[in-house]
Design an enzyme around this catalytic site. Structure first.
Site, PDB file in Angstrom:
ATOM      1  N   GLY A 115       0.833  -1.210   0.000  1.00  0.00           N
ATOM      2  CA  GLY A 115       0.000   0.000   0.000  1.00  0.00           C
ATOM      3  C   GLY A 115       0.868   1.260   0.000  1.00  0.00           C
ATOM      4  O   GLY A 115       0.664   2.178  -0.808  1.00  0.00           O
ATOM      5  N   ASP A 139       3.840 -10.542   6.421  1.00  0.00           N
ATOM      6  CA  ASP A 139       3.161 -11.568   5.616  1.00  0.00           C
ATOM      7  C   ASP A 139       4.080 -12.222   4.585  1.00  0.00           C
ATOM      8  O   ASP A 139       3.755 -13.281   4.058  1.00  0.00           O
ATOM      9  CB  ASP A 139       1.968 -10.939   4.872  1.00  0.00           C
ATOM     10  CG  ASP A 139       1.000 -10.258   5.813  1.00  0.00           C
ATOM     11  OD1 ASP A 139       0.954 -10.647   6.990  1.00  0.00           O
ATOM     12  OD2 ASP A 139       0.284  -9.339   5.365  1.00  0.00           O
ATOM     13  N   ARG A 174      -7.682 -32.547  23.269  1.00  0.00           N
ATOM     14  CA  ARG A 174      -8.497 -31.544  22.570  1.00  0.00           C
ATOM     15  C   ARG A 174      -8.027 -31.310  21.146  1.00  0.00           C
ATOM     16  O   ARG A 174      -6.880 -31.591  20.796  1.00  0.00           O
ATOM     17  CB  ARG A 174      -8.393 -30.205  23.302  1.00  0.00           C
ATOM     18  CG  ARG A 174      -9.293 -30.128  24.495  1.00  0.00           C
ATOM     19  CD  ARG A 174      -9.089 -28.847  25.257  1.00  0.00           C
ATOM     20  NE  ARG A 174     -10.120 -28.743  26.283  1.00  0.00           N
ATOM     21  CZ  ARG A 174     -10.005 -28.001  27.372  1.00  0.00           C
ATOM     22  NH1 ARG A 174      -8.926 -27.285  27.587  1.00  0.00           N
ATOM     23  NH2 ARG A 174     -10.995 -27.959  28.237  1.00  0.00           N
ATOM     24  N   GLY A 182      -1.593 -13.029   7.916  1.00  0.00           N
ATOM     25  CA  GLY A 182      -1.022 -13.265   6.591  1.00  0.00           C
ATOM     26  C   GLY A 182      -1.862 -12.741   5.444  1.00  0.00           C
ATOM     27  O   GLY A 182      -1.542 -12.978   4.293  1.00  0.00           O
ATOM     28  N   ARG A 277     -10.839 -25.915  21.043  1.00  0.00           N
ATOM     29  CA  ARG A 277     -10.508 -24.582  21.555  1.00  0.00           C
ATOM     30  C   ARG A 277      -9.844 -23.775  20.439  1.00  0.00           C
ATOM     31  O   ARG A 277      -9.055 -24.317  19.668  1.00  0.00           O
ATOM     32  CB  ARG A 277      -9.547 -24.660  22.747  1.00  0.00           C
ATOM     33  CG  ARG A 277     -10.143 -25.309  23.975  1.00  0.00           C
ATOM     34  CD  ARG A 277     -11.234 -24.419  24.596  1.00  0.00           C
ATOM     35  NE  ARG A 277     -11.750 -24.985  25.836  1.00  0.00           N
ATOM     36  CZ  ARG A 277     -12.739 -25.877  25.911  1.00  0.00           C
ATOM     37  NH1 ARG A 277     -13.331 -26.308  24.804  1.00  0.00           N
ATOM     38  NH2 ARG A 277     -13.149 -26.313  27.085  1.00  0.00           N
ATOM     39  N   HIS A 283      -2.300  -9.621  16.883  1.00  0.00           N
ATOM     40  CA  HIS A 283      -1.169  -8.686  16.810  1.00  0.00           C
ATOM     41  C   HIS A 283       0.008  -9.068  17.688  1.00  0.00           C
ATOM     42  O   HIS A 283       1.046  -8.399  17.630  1.00  0.00           O
ATOM     43  CB  HIS A 283      -1.658  -7.270  17.104  1.00  0.00           C
ATOM     44  CG  HIS A 283      -2.557  -6.753  16.017  1.00  0.00           C
ATOM     45  ND1 HIS A 283      -3.875  -7.124  15.928  1.00  0.00           N
ATOM     46  CD2 HIS A 283      -2.301  -5.965  14.947  1.00  0.00           C
ATOM     47  CE1 HIS A 283      -4.414  -6.548  14.863  1.00  0.00           C
ATOM     48  NE2 HIS A 283      -3.485  -5.854  14.244  1.00  0.00           N
ATOM     49  N   GLN A 285       1.722 -11.342  16.951  1.00  0.00           N
ATOM     50  CA  GLN A 285       2.696 -11.701  15.907  1.00  0.00           C
ATOM     51  C   GLN A 285       3.472 -10.498  15.379  1.00  0.00           C
ATOM     52  O   GLN A 285       4.490 -10.642  14.734  1.00  0.00           O
ATOM     53  CB  GLN A 285       1.974 -12.313  14.697  1.00  0.00           C
ATOM     54  CG  GLN A 285       1.416 -13.664  14.948  1.00  0.00           C
ATOM     55  CD  GLN A 285       0.249 -13.962  14.025  1.00  0.00           C
ATOM     56  OE1 GLN A 285       0.400 -14.660  13.047  1.00  0.00           O
ATOM     57  NE2 GLN A 285      -0.917 -13.439  14.334  1.00  0.00           N
TER      58      GLN A 285
HETATM   59  O1  F6P Z   1      -0.191  -7.042   6.552  1.00  0.00           O
HETATM   60  C1  F6P Z   1       0.160  -7.270   7.879  1.00  0.00           C
HETATM   61  C2  F6P Z   1      -1.034  -7.643   8.706  1.00  0.00           C
HETATM   62  O2  F6P Z   1      -0.603  -7.909  10.026  1.00  0.00           O
HETATM   63  C3  F6P Z   1      -1.844  -8.807   8.160  1.00  0.00           C
HETATM   64  O3  F6P Z   1      -1.254 -10.049   8.419  1.00  0.00           O
HETATM   65  C4  F6P Z   1      -3.170  -8.570   8.829  1.00  0.00           C
HETATM   66  O4  F6P Z   1      -4.207  -9.096   8.045  1.00  0.00           O
HETATM   67  C5  F6P Z   1      -3.260  -7.079   8.873  1.00  0.00           C
HETATM   68  O5  F6P Z   1      -1.959  -6.571   8.766  1.00  0.00           O
HETATM   69  C6  F6P Z   1      -3.891  -6.562  10.140  1.00  0.00           C
HETATM   70  O6  F6P Z   1      -4.002  -5.182  10.016  1.00  0.00           O
HETATM   71  P1  F6P Z   1      -4.441  -4.217  11.194  1.00  0.00           P
HETATM   72  O7  F6P Z   1      -3.265  -4.038  12.104  1.00  0.00           O
HETATM   73  O8  F6P Z   1      -4.811  -2.968  10.503  1.00  0.00           O
HETATM   74  O9  F6P Z   1      -5.564  -4.881  11.925  1.00  0.00           O
END
Ligand code: F6P
Length: 359
Positions: A115, A139, A174, A182, A277, A283, A285
């Site tokens: 973007g 990603d 479980r 991603g 579960r 986030h 990650q």
């Molecule tokens: O592109 C990185 C990413 O973390 C994607 O894996 C996820 O879909 C998106 O951004 C989440 O975006 P936001 O932080 O705007 O919720």
């Protein structure tokens, strides 16, 4: 004679572990060694679009301690498109050009995902703004570069989560479902799934047949493996719409996070008497310190960005190709989205160790 560049640097889009390491490397080389001036722009391009400008001179001293720091000290946003700004989606891109003139900036270093690079490309082509790009996304879905920093950190977090889910799944017999990020690419799911020993890996690139997942659980139970570990990419979808169960098409894309994992959980409990579960990693990650590989790649990209500017190669973006960092035109970097190759080696390896991919 060293040329006296004065450039702006900014981070755009979602954050990724390693952004600060790029800024640090760029400033250490450009300011500390080449004596350029570097201006940090806050919150993507917004720091140049608002009055007063939100910018600051960066120095090696102001960048100490950044190598292992998560997030971005410059701040970021994915709502700062100068061609479609604010609620009215106004084109205020001209304001950016005057801001650069006011601040005497020769060009911009844009650290961002597809973007941000698309916006950078429009600034170049429509306003003659000089830009050097640095790709960023956890990603790893940019085709121009073999790897983006942030990806390895995200995979490490997801792998650790799978390791932890493994022991509790085994203790309680479980089915544990972990949903990872991603967007429409399954790289994080595939890599973490392999590293974390998942029994099923569900990718956006392979729409899943629920019967195959059910059969996998049955087979495991038949040999005394009473638990099953499943990793689902957030962009995953079921091959067939099942009335009342699935979220598909537009609804699927609106329920961004938690959708696919919950859908799968509902499908499983409707078919088998299993205790399920769901964990949505979200986030976690993206936050926190980058792993060593991401710190190194980010540092390489920061230095390569300086090299591109020094060589007058505006309009290019740093990428990793066959373990060398090089520059390629930004236009090339934004043209193709990279998903998991469903016939690629990693997918074959997953199948060969008995992972169920759902299709
Ligand atoms: O592109 C990185 C990413 O973390 C994607 O894996 C996820 O879909 C998106 O951004 C989440 O975006 P936001 O932080 O705007 O919720």
């Amino acid at each position: 004679m060293p040329s006296n560049h004065r450039v702006g640097i900014l981070t755009g889009g979602g954050d990724a572990p390693g952004l600060n390491a790029v800024i640090r490397a760029f400033v250490k080389r450009a300011v500390g060694q080449l004596r350029w001036s570097v201006v940090g722009v806050e919150d993507s391009l917004n720091g140049l679009l608002e009055s007063p400008y939100r910018v600051s001179e960066l120095t090696p001293q102001s960048c100490t301690g950044l190598l292992n720091r998560g997030g971005t000290v410059l701040g970021t946003t994915n709502r700062g498109d100068p061609f479609a700004y604010g609620r009215e989606k106004a084109d205020i891109s001209g304001r950016l050009v005057s801001a650069m003139q006011d601040l005497d900036l020769e060009g911009l270093v844009v650290i961002g995902g597809d973007g941000s690079q698309r916006i950078a490309y429009r600034l170049m082509t429509e306003h003659d703004v000089k830009v050097v790009g640095v790709p960023k996304t956890i990603d790893n879905d940019l085709s121009a570069t073999d790897m983006t920093f942030g990806f390895e950190s995200a995979v490490a977090v997801a792998t650790d989560a799978l390791d932890r889910l493994h022991t509790t799944a085994e203790s309680h017999d479980r089915v544990m479902i972990l949903e990872v990020m991603g967007r429409d690419a399954g790289h994080i799911a595939l890599h973490a799934g392999l590293a974390g020993g998942a029994d099923c890996i569900i990718l956006p690139e392979i729409p899943y047949d629920i019967q195959r997942i059910v059969r996998k659980i049955d087979k495991r139970r038949a040999v005394g493996r009473l638990f099953t570990l499943i990793v689902v990419a957030e962009g995953a979808r079921c091959a067939e719409a099942t009335a009342g169960e699935g979220l598909h098409g537009e609804a699927h894309s609106r329920i961004h996070t938690g959708g696919p994992a919950l859908q799968l959980a509902h499908q499983l409990v409707a078919r088998r008497d299993v205790d399920v579960r769901v964990t949505v990693l979200g986030h976690l990650q993206r936050g926190g310190s980058p792993v060593a590989a991401d710190r190194i790649l980010a540092t390489r990209f920061g230095i390569a960005a300086v090299d591109l500017i020094e060589a007058g190669r505006w309009g290019e973006i740093t990428v990793l190709r066959n373990n060398s960092v090089i520059g390629v035109p930004i236009a090339e970097a934004i043209s193709i989205y990279r998903q998991v190759d469903v016939n690629g080696e990693l997918v074959k390896v997953a199948r060969a160790v008995g992972v169920e991919l759902g299709g």
